[in-house]
Design a protein around this motif. Structure first.
Motif, PDB file in Angstrom:
ATOM      1  N   ASN A  43      32.429  14.113  57.030  1.00 28.94           N
ATOM      2  CA  ASN A  43      32.418  14.788  55.723  1.00 28.94           C
ATOM      3  C   ASN A  43      31.061  15.443  55.490  1.00 28.94           C
ATOM      4  OD1 ASN A  43      35.028  13.901  55.209  1.00 28.94           O
ATOM      5  ND2 ASN A  43      34.385  12.221  53.891  1.00 28.94           N
ATOM      6  N   ASN A  44      29.982  14.707  55.790  1.00 32.09           N
ATOM      7  CA  ASN A  44      28.634  15.271  55.652  1.00 32.09           C
ATOM      8  C   ASN A  44      28.492  16.535  56.480  1.00 32.09           C
ATOM      9  OD1 ASN A  44      26.792  12.090  55.570  1.00 32.09           O
ATOM     10  ND2 ASN A  44      27.922  13.112  53.967  1.00 32.09           N
ATOM     11  N   VAL A  45      28.974  16.488  57.727  1.00 30.42           N
ATOM     12  CA  VAL A  45      28.891  17.644  58.623  1.00 30.42           C
ATOM     13  C   VAL A  45      29.672  18.820  58.042  1.00 30.42           C
ATOM     14  CG1 VAL A  45      29.544  18.533  60.903  1.00 30.42           C
ATOM     15  CG2 VAL A  45      28.446  16.278  60.702  1.00 30.42           C
ATOM     16  N   ASP A  46      30.904  18.580  57.632  1.00 28.50           N
ATOM     17  CA  ASP A  46      31.723  19.645  57.028  1.00 28.50           C
ATOM     18  C   ASP A  46      31.029  20.253  55.818  1.00 28.50           C
ATOM     19  OD1 ASP A  46      34.036  20.299  58.446  1.00 28.50           O
ATOM     20  OD2 ASP A  46      35.230  18.715  57.518  1.00 28.50           O
ATOM     21  N   ASN A  47      30.516  19.391  54.935  1.00 28.72           N
ATOM     22  CA  ASN A  47      29.884  19.868  53.706  1.00 28.72           C
ATOM     23  C   ASN A  47      28.621  20.667  53.974  1.00 28.72           C
ATOM     24  OD1 ASN A  47      31.889  18.697  52.138  1.00 28.72           O
ATOM     25  ND2 ASN A  47      30.739  16.809  51.810  1.00 28.72           N
ATOM     26  N   VAL A  61      24.453  21.338  64.524  1.00 29.25           N
ATOM     27  CA  VAL A  61      24.582  19.916  64.206  1.00 29.25           C
ATOM     28  C   VAL A  61      24.895  19.138  65.478  1.00 29.25           C
ATOM     29  CG1 VAL A  61      25.819  18.183  62.855  1.00 29.25           C
ATOM     30  CG2 VAL A  61      25.481  20.474  61.901  1.00 29.25           C
ATOM     31  N   GLU A  62      24.126  18.071  65.710  1.00 30.89           N
ATOM     32  CA  GLU A  62      24.421  17.127  66.791  1.00 30.89           C
ATOM     33  C   GLU A  62      24.719  15.781  66.156  1.00 30.89           C
ATOM     34  OE1 GLU A  62      22.319  16.664  70.487  1.00 30.89           O
ATOM     35  OE2 GLU A  62      21.521  18.704  70.314  1.00 30.89           O
ATOM     36  N   VAL A  63      25.915  15.271  66.417  1.00 26.58           N
ATOM     37  CA  VAL A  63      26.280  13.933  65.987  1.00 26.58           C
ATOM     38  C   VAL A  63      25.970  13.019  67.167  1.00 26.58           C
ATOM     39  CG1 VAL A  63      28.150  12.433  65.196  1.00 26.58           C
ATOM     40  CG2 VAL A  63      28.079  14.846  64.467  1.00 26.58           C
ATOM     41  N   ALA A  81      39.506  11.040  66.123  1.00 27.04           N
ATOM     42  CA  ALA A  81      39.661  11.976  67.250  1.00 27.04           C
ATOM     43  C   ALA A  81      40.217  13.327  66.813  1.00 27.04           C
ATOM     44  CB  ALA A  81      40.559  11.361  68.322  1.00 27.04           C
ATOM     45  N   ASP A  82      41.233  13.321  65.967  1.00 24.82           N
ATOM     46  CA  ASP A  82      41.833  14.593  65.526  1.00 24.82           C
ATOM     47  C   ASP A  82      40.832  15.436  64.747  1.00 24.82           C
ATOM     48  OD1 ASP A  82      44.220  13.916  66.742  1.00 24.82           O
ATOM     49  OD2 ASP A  82      45.150  13.176  64.892  1.00 24.82           O
ATOM     50  N   ARG A  83      40.067  14.804  63.883  1.00 25.52           N
ATOM     51  CA  ARG A  83      39.058  15.540  63.107  1.00 25.52           C
ATOM     52  C   ARG A  83      38.001  16.137  64.025  1.00 25.52           C
ATOM     53  NH1 ARG A  83      36.413  13.088  57.891  1.00 25.52           N
ATOM     54  NH2 ARG A  83      35.870  15.277  57.652  1.00 25.52           N
ATOM     55  N   ILE A  84      37.567  15.355  65.008  1.00 26.91           N
ATOM     56  CA  ILE A  84      36.534  15.835  65.933  1.00 26.91           C
ATOM     57  C   ILE A  84      37.053  17.050  66.702  1.00 26.91           C
ATOM     58  CG2 ILE A  84      35.279  15.282  68.061  1.00 26.91           C
ATOM     59  CD1 ILE A  84      34.937  12.425  66.904  1.00 26.91           C
ATOM     60  N   ALA A  85      38.277  16.970  67.190  1.00 29.85           N
ATOM     61  CA  ALA A  85      38.860  18.091  67.940  1.00 29.85           C
ATOM     62  C   ALA A  85      38.928  19.340  67.071  1.00 29.85           C
ATOM     63  CB  ALA A  85      40.242  17.709  68.460  1.00 29.85           C
ATOM     64  N   THR A  86      39.397  19.191  65.850  1.00 28.21           N
ATOM     65  CA  THR A  86      39.522  20.332  64.936  1.00 28.21           C
ATOM     66  C   THR A  86      38.158  20.900  64.565  1.00 28.21           C
ATOM     67  OG1 THR A  86      41.566  19.445  64.018  1.00 28.21           O
ATOM     68  CG2 THR A  86      40.397  21.064  62.678  1.00 28.21           C
ATOM     69  N   MET A  87      37.230  20.020  64.208  1.00 29.77           N
ATOM     70  CA  MET A  87      35.908  20.477  63.780  1.00 29.77           C
ATOM     71  C   MET A  87      35.161  21.176  64.905  1.00 29.77           C
ATOM     72  SD  MET A  87      34.737  17.270  61.378  1.00 29.77           S
ATOM     73  CE  MET A  87      33.124  17.955  60.982  1.00 29.77           C
ATOM     74  N   THR A  88      35.302  20.674  66.112  1.00 32.52           N
ATOM     75  CA  THR A  88      34.622  21.291  67.248  1.00 32.52           C
ATOM     76  C   THR A  88      35.137  22.711  67.486  1.00 32.52           C
ATOM     77  OG1 THR A  88      34.299  19.119  68.243  1.00 32.52           O
ATOM     78  CG2 THR A  88      34.025  20.992  69.686  1.00 32.52           C
ATOM     79  N   MET A  89      36.433  22.909  67.306  1.00 32.57           N
ATOM     80  CA  MET A  89      36.999  24.255  67.469  1.00 32.57           C
ATOM     81  C   MET A  89      36.561  25.177  66.339  1.00 32.57           C
ATOM     82  SD  MET A  89      40.824  23.772  69.073  1.00 32.57           S
ATOM     83  CE  MET A  89      41.480  22.941  67.649  1.00 32.57           C
ATOM     84  N   LEU A  94      28.424  22.778  66.635  1.00 32.25           N
ATOM     85  CA  LEU A  94      28.626  21.337  66.459  1.00 32.25           C
ATOM     86  C   LEU A  94      28.847  20.654  67.802  1.00 32.25           C
ATOM     87  CD1 LEU A  94      29.173  18.812  64.697  1.00 32.25           C
ATOM     88  CD2 LEU A  94      31.545  19.624  64.468  1.00 32.25           C
ATOM     89  N   THR A  95      28.034  19.624  68.085  1.00 29.82           N
ATOM     90  CA  THR A  95      28.205  18.856  69.317  1.00 29.82           C
ATOM     91  C   THR A  95      28.205  17.362  68.999  1.00 29.82           C
ATOM     92  OG1 THR A  95      25.818  18.905  69.742  1.00 29.82           O
ATOM     93  CG2 THR A  95      27.149  20.591  70.819  1.00 29.82           C
TER      94      THR A  95
END
Length: 143
Positions: A43-47, A61-63, A81-89, A94-95
């Motif tokens: 959420n922090n990354v998205d915001n 951003v590097e997590v 996992a689903d959020r990570i896949a979507t956010m990376t695309m 973002l890494t």
């Protein structure tokens, strides 16, 4: 006369810098195997990406995951996992970093290879990665 010319040059430089936007660099630290913490980090990354994009800026951003937080990047076990896949695309800058020390310890304990998600990049040490990023000017966030 020189001070007027210098002031004009500085004003033009500032205008170009503002037009180009700023590149913000952020390191996000995850070391807990807690879906609430992982989701808060995402959420922090998205915001922050949304905020800086609206400002006309870019953000890298590097997590960084290690210890129990590495579960965030384990194939078949990550609760996000689903959020990570979507956010990376969706977000080019973002890494997701996985600590090699933690991974080696998990594999030794399990007696087998631990598969990571394709979005994960293995770094030698999560702690060292966080230090290196901060030395390179990254802001540090821990949800």
């Amino acid at each position: 006369m020189k001070s007027i010319a210098l002031a004009g040059l500085l004003a033009v430089s500032a205008t170009f810098a503002a037009a180009e936007g700023v590149n913000h660099k952020v390191a996000v630290h995850v070391d807990q195997n807690d879906p609430a913490v992982m989701n808060m980090a995402l959420n922090n990354v998205d915001n922050l990406i949304s905020y800086y994009t609206e400002q006309g800026d870019t953000v890298t951003v590097e997590v960084v995951t290690y210890g129990p937080g590495l579960t965030m990047l384990i194939e078949g076990k990550s609760p996000v996992a689903d959020r990570i896949a979507t956010m990376t695309m969706e977000h080019e800058g973002l890494t997701f970093d996985a600590c090699a020390n933690t991974l080696a310890g998990m594999e030794k304990k399990a007696g087998q290879k631990i598969p990571l998600m394709s979005e994960a990049t293995v770094v030698p040490s999560g702690v060292v990665q966080l230090i290196t990023l901060q030395e390179d000017g990254y802001a540090y966030v821990r949800p």
